[in-house]
Design a protein around this motif. Structure first.
Motif, PDB file in Angstrom:
ATOM      1  N   LEU A 260     -67.162  61.577 -27.681  1.00  0.00           N
ATOM      2  CA  LEU A 260     -66.162  62.623 -27.866  1.00  0.00           C
ATOM      3  C   LEU A 260     -65.685  62.637 -29.306  1.00  0.00           C
ATOM      4  O   LEU A 260     -65.246  61.615 -29.835  1.00  0.00           O
ATOM      5  CB  LEU A 260     -64.969  62.388 -26.926  1.00  0.00           C
ATOM      6  CG  LEU A 260     -63.799  63.373 -27.051  1.00  0.00           C
ATOM      7  CD1 LEU A 260     -64.241  64.771 -26.636  1.00  0.00           C
ATOM      8  CD2 LEU A 260     -62.621  62.914 -26.206  1.00  0.00           C
ATOM      9  N   THR A 262     -63.092  64.599 -31.963  1.00  0.00           N
ATOM     10  CA  THR A 262     -61.948  65.499 -32.103  1.00  0.00           C
ATOM     11  C   THR A 262     -61.897  66.015 -33.536  1.00  0.00           C
ATOM     12  O   THR A 262     -61.957  65.234 -34.487  1.00  0.00           O
ATOM     13  CB  THR A 262     -60.633  64.778 -31.772  1.00  0.00           C
ATOM     14  OG1 THR A 262     -60.716  64.254 -30.436  1.00  0.00           O
ATOM     15  CG2 THR A 262     -59.453  65.731 -31.863  1.00  0.00           C
ATOM     16  N   ALA A 271     -62.472  64.827 -38.800  1.00  0.00           N
ATOM     17  CA  ALA A 271     -63.043  64.606 -37.473  1.00  0.00           C
ATOM     18  C   ALA A 271     -63.053  63.115 -37.157  1.00  0.00           C
ATOM     19  O   ALA A 271     -63.281  62.284 -38.035  1.00  0.00           O
ATOM     20  CB  ALA A 271     -64.464  65.167 -37.417  1.00  0.00           C
ATOM     21  N   GLN A 274     -63.681  59.016 -30.495  1.00  0.00           N
ATOM     22  CA  GLN A 274     -62.676  58.569 -29.530  1.00  0.00           C
ATOM     23  C   GLN A 274     -62.299  57.107 -29.726  1.00  0.00           C
ATOM     24  O   GLN A 274     -61.124  56.738 -29.638  1.00  0.00           O
ATOM     25  CB  GLN A 274     -63.214  58.782 -28.110  1.00  0.00           C
ATOM     26  CG  GLN A 274     -62.237  58.360 -27.010  1.00  0.00           C
ATOM     27  CD  GLN A 274     -62.816  58.580 -25.637  1.00  0.00           C
ATOM     28  OE1 GLN A 274     -63.991  58.910 -25.484  1.00  0.00           O
ATOM     29  NE2 GLN A 274     -62.002  58.409 -24.614  1.00  0.00           N
ATOM     30  N   THR A 295     -67.531  68.208 -28.874  1.00  0.00           N
ATOM     31  CA  THR A 295     -66.604  68.400 -29.986  1.00  0.00           C
ATOM     32  C   THR A 295     -65.403  69.198 -29.500  1.00  0.00           C
ATOM     33  O   THR A 295     -65.557  70.312 -29.001  1.00  0.00           O
ATOM     34  CB  THR A 295     -67.284  69.141 -31.145  1.00  0.00           C
ATOM     35  OG1 THR A 295     -68.454  68.437 -31.528  1.00  0.00           O
ATOM     36  CG2 THR A 295     -66.346  69.259 -32.335  1.00  0.00           C
ATOM     37  N   VAL A 296     -64.224  68.636 -29.651  1.00  0.00           N
ATOM     38  CA  VAL A 296     -62.990  69.298 -29.234  1.00  0.00           C
ATOM     39  C   VAL A 296     -62.206  69.708 -30.472  1.00  0.00           C
ATOM     40  O   VAL A 296     -61.848  68.860 -31.296  1.00  0.00           O
ATOM     41  CB  VAL A 296     -62.130  68.363 -28.357  1.00  0.00           C
ATOM     42  CG1 VAL A 296     -60.858  69.073 -27.918  1.00  0.00           C
ATOM     43  CG2 VAL A 296     -62.917  67.897 -27.144  1.00  0.00           C
ATOM     44  N   VAL A 298     -58.815  70.861 -32.078  1.00  0.00           N
ATOM     45  CA  VAL A 298     -57.403  70.757 -31.698  1.00  0.00           C
ATOM     46  C   VAL A 298     -56.513  71.314 -32.789  1.00  0.00           C
ATOM     47  O   VAL A 298     -56.897  71.366 -33.968  1.00  0.00           O
ATOM     48  CB  VAL A 298     -57.017  69.286 -31.409  1.00  0.00           C
ATOM     49  CG1 VAL A 298     -57.810  68.733 -30.246  1.00  0.00           C
ATOM     50  CG2 VAL A 298     -57.211  68.426 -32.647  1.00  0.00           C
ATOM     51  N   LYS A 302     -52.374  68.421 -31.433  1.00  0.00           N
ATOM     52  CA  LYS A 302     -53.438  67.781 -30.648  1.00  0.00           C
ATOM     53  C   LYS A 302     -53.757  68.550 -29.359  1.00  0.00           C
ATOM     54  O   LYS A 302     -54.277  67.980 -28.405  1.00  0.00           O
ATOM     55  CB  LYS A 302     -53.074  66.325 -30.294  1.00  0.00           C
ATOM     56  CG  LYS A 302     -52.758  65.467 -31.494  1.00  0.00           C
ATOM     57  CD  LYS A 302     -53.967  65.276 -32.388  1.00  0.00           C
ATOM     58  CE  LYS A 302     -53.652  64.333 -33.537  1.00  0.00           C
ATOM     59  NZ  LYS A 302     -54.808  64.166 -34.460  1.00  0.00           N
ATOM     60  N   PRO A 304     -56.045  71.111 -27.416  1.00  0.00           N
ATOM     61  CA  PRO A 304     -57.405  71.647 -27.583  1.00  0.00           C
ATOM     62  C   PRO A 304     -57.404  73.164 -27.717  1.00  0.00           C
ATOM     63  O   PRO A 304     -56.727  73.874 -26.961  1.00  0.00           O
ATOM     64  CB  PRO A 304     -58.113  71.209 -26.300  1.00  0.00           C
ATOM     65  CG  PRO A 304     -57.333  70.029 -25.816  1.00  0.00           C
ATOM     66  CD  PRO A 304     -55.913  70.325 -26.190  1.00  0.00           C
ATOM     67  N   ILE A 307     -63.844  73.923 -27.057  1.00  0.00           N
ATOM     68  CA  ILE A 307     -64.746  72.809 -26.768  1.00  0.00           C
ATOM     69  C   ILE A 307     -66.159  73.272 -27.032  1.00  0.00           C
ATOM     70  O   ILE A 307     -66.577  74.336 -26.566  1.00  0.00           O
ATOM     71  CB  ILE A 307     -64.609  72.331 -25.309  1.00  0.00           C
ATOM     72  CG1 ILE A 307     -63.189  71.806 -25.068  1.00  0.00           C
ATOM     73  CG2 ILE A 307     -65.632  71.255 -24.991  1.00  0.00           C
ATOM     74  CD1 ILE A 307     -62.948  71.305 -23.665  1.00  0.00           C
TER      75      ILE A 307
END
Length: 416
Positions: A260, A262, A271, A274, A295-296, A298, A302, A304, A307
């Motif tokens: 994951l 973010t 970026a 996790q 890839t989320v 945000v 934070k 989202p 996705i």
């Protein structure tokens, strides 16, 4: 007897200590010995107070466990753990703690003795009597006074434990005790993962056999010896082992590893993974080749916003096609089962997930392509070719894939 009221005065006195620049060598040496004694005494009293904190229920009053409380107070996690271990042994190991109370033994050495005695006790099926334990403590203290380090005291305890197991019915040597197997992992301040394992003989043999096979030297594309160090080869072998495990033994299928990432909408360069934190764009491009990366995006809170699609992995059929065409890692020749499917035009750069845009690379060579200047292109023969970095070949002359480097006019396929 010193009371807690006097401790601030002692602290103020230590703050006021100053050493002259013109101290002689012998005076400096003696001053350092005194400082060491003070340090040992402070650690000993900290262990005593740690026991008092637990006995009085102070951690519970703060809504924490004892170790958490010590860390919040400012002790490093490893120090907090050591203080708790030492505090728990005050009653059972009076001889060792008597020397600590004199300031003669450091907390690190006391902790080695404490853990060593605990290790020895596990080697016997029956509890050890006080006289036997006293003899073992005396042995380990003798190691300290002979100049042994904490690690050497630990090693001596293992010897004693194995001797005990060998002479006791039902005794279990440490090397064969699966119950004390342990693996610890922690990310350091530089963003790298530090791993330490303590394994029994059986698991250790499996691990070393895997490292031997997966970390074997392989030639560079120009035929020269493997430029990787032994440590680097072992790390690459571990990555290959993880890739194999992620596919559940089906080497042709896409890996099941879930990663994951973010990405802040206002700062894409921030970026982060996790578990391991911040990553560069090059590493992101490598990850998106052959691991299930979601890839989320945000916002600043934070939350989202979007996705990414994750249907970009090479399918089992595509991987089989790559196996047939490439046979192995196109750079070093590692077996196909240990390779990853690489997007020649990166998926992050809108590269397609097709056989024509893919090739097989082992984890080490995959990193070379993403980080060390190597490039891959598909030639007119519809096979991948490697382009070395200018630091290795100023002309950047293309090199054929590993499985095609031995081809000559004499062995080219001919029409029937």
């Amino acid at each position: 007897m010193t009371t807690t009221v006097e401790l601030p005065t002692i602290a103020d006195s230590l703050r006021d200590v100053a050493f002259a620049d013109d101290m002689s060598g012998p005076a400096t040496f003696e001053a350092m010995r005194t400082i060491l004694t003070l340090r040992n005494l402070i650690d000993h009293h900290a262990s005593i107070l740690t026991g008092h904190l637990e006995r009085l229920g102070v951690p519970e009053n703060h809504g924490r466990k004892l170790r958490e409380l010590l860390i919040v107070m400012g002790f490093a996690p490893i120090v907090a753990t050591r203080l708790i271990r030492i505090a728990a042994s005050m009653t059972s190991l009076p001889t060792a703690h008597a020397h600590a109370a004199d300031g003669a033994v450091s907390a690190e050495h006391i902790d080695a003795i404490v853990t060593g005695i605990g290790h020895i006790a596990k080697r016997s099926p029956e509890p050890l009597d006080d006289d036997t334990r006293h003899g073992q403590v005396t042995d380990l203290l003798g190691q300290f006074f002979s100049g042994a380090t904490p690690a050497e005291i630990t090693a001596r305890a293992r010897v004693i434990g194995n001797e005990l197991a060998a002479t006791t019915d039902g005794g279990l040597p440490a090397a064969e005790d699966r119950s004390i197997n342990a693996l610890t992992q922690a990310a350091d301040s530089g963003g790298r993962l530090q791993v330490r394992a303590d394994l029994d003989t059986e698991v250790g043999e499996k691990f070393r056999a895997a490292m031997e096979e997966l970390g074997a030297p392989r030639p560079e594309p120009d035929g020269s010896a493997d430029a990787r160090s032994i440590e680097r080869r072992q790390a690459d072998a571990l990555e290959a082992l993880l890739d194999i495990a992620s596919r559940g033994g089906d080497t042709a299928s896409a890996p099941r590893t879930q990663v994951l990432i973010t990405v802040p909408a206002e700062a894409p360069i921030q970026a982060s993974l996790q578990f391991m934190g911040s990553v560069t764009e090059a590493t992101l491009a490598q990850l998106t080749c052959d691991a299930t990366v979601t890839t989320v995006i945000v916002d600043g809170e934070k939350v989202p916003l979007d996705i990414s699609r994750d249907k970009r992995l090479f399918t089992a059929a595509m991987r089989k096609a790559l196996y047939i065409r490439d046979r192995c890692c196109i750079k070093c020749g590692a077996p196909a089962a240990r390779t990853q499917a690489h997007h020649i035009v990166h998926w992050a750069d809108d590269g397609e997930t097709t056989v024509a845009n893919g090739c097989l690379l082992c984890p080490s060579c995959h990193a070379d392509v993403h980080h060390n200047g190597w490039a891959v292109t598909i030639g007119l023969d519809k096979h991948p070719w490697l382009i070395p970095p200018a630091t290795l070949d100023p002309r950047r002359q293309p090199i054929p894939a590993h499985n095609r480097r031995t081809m000559t006019v004499d062995n080219l396929p001919t029409a029937a």
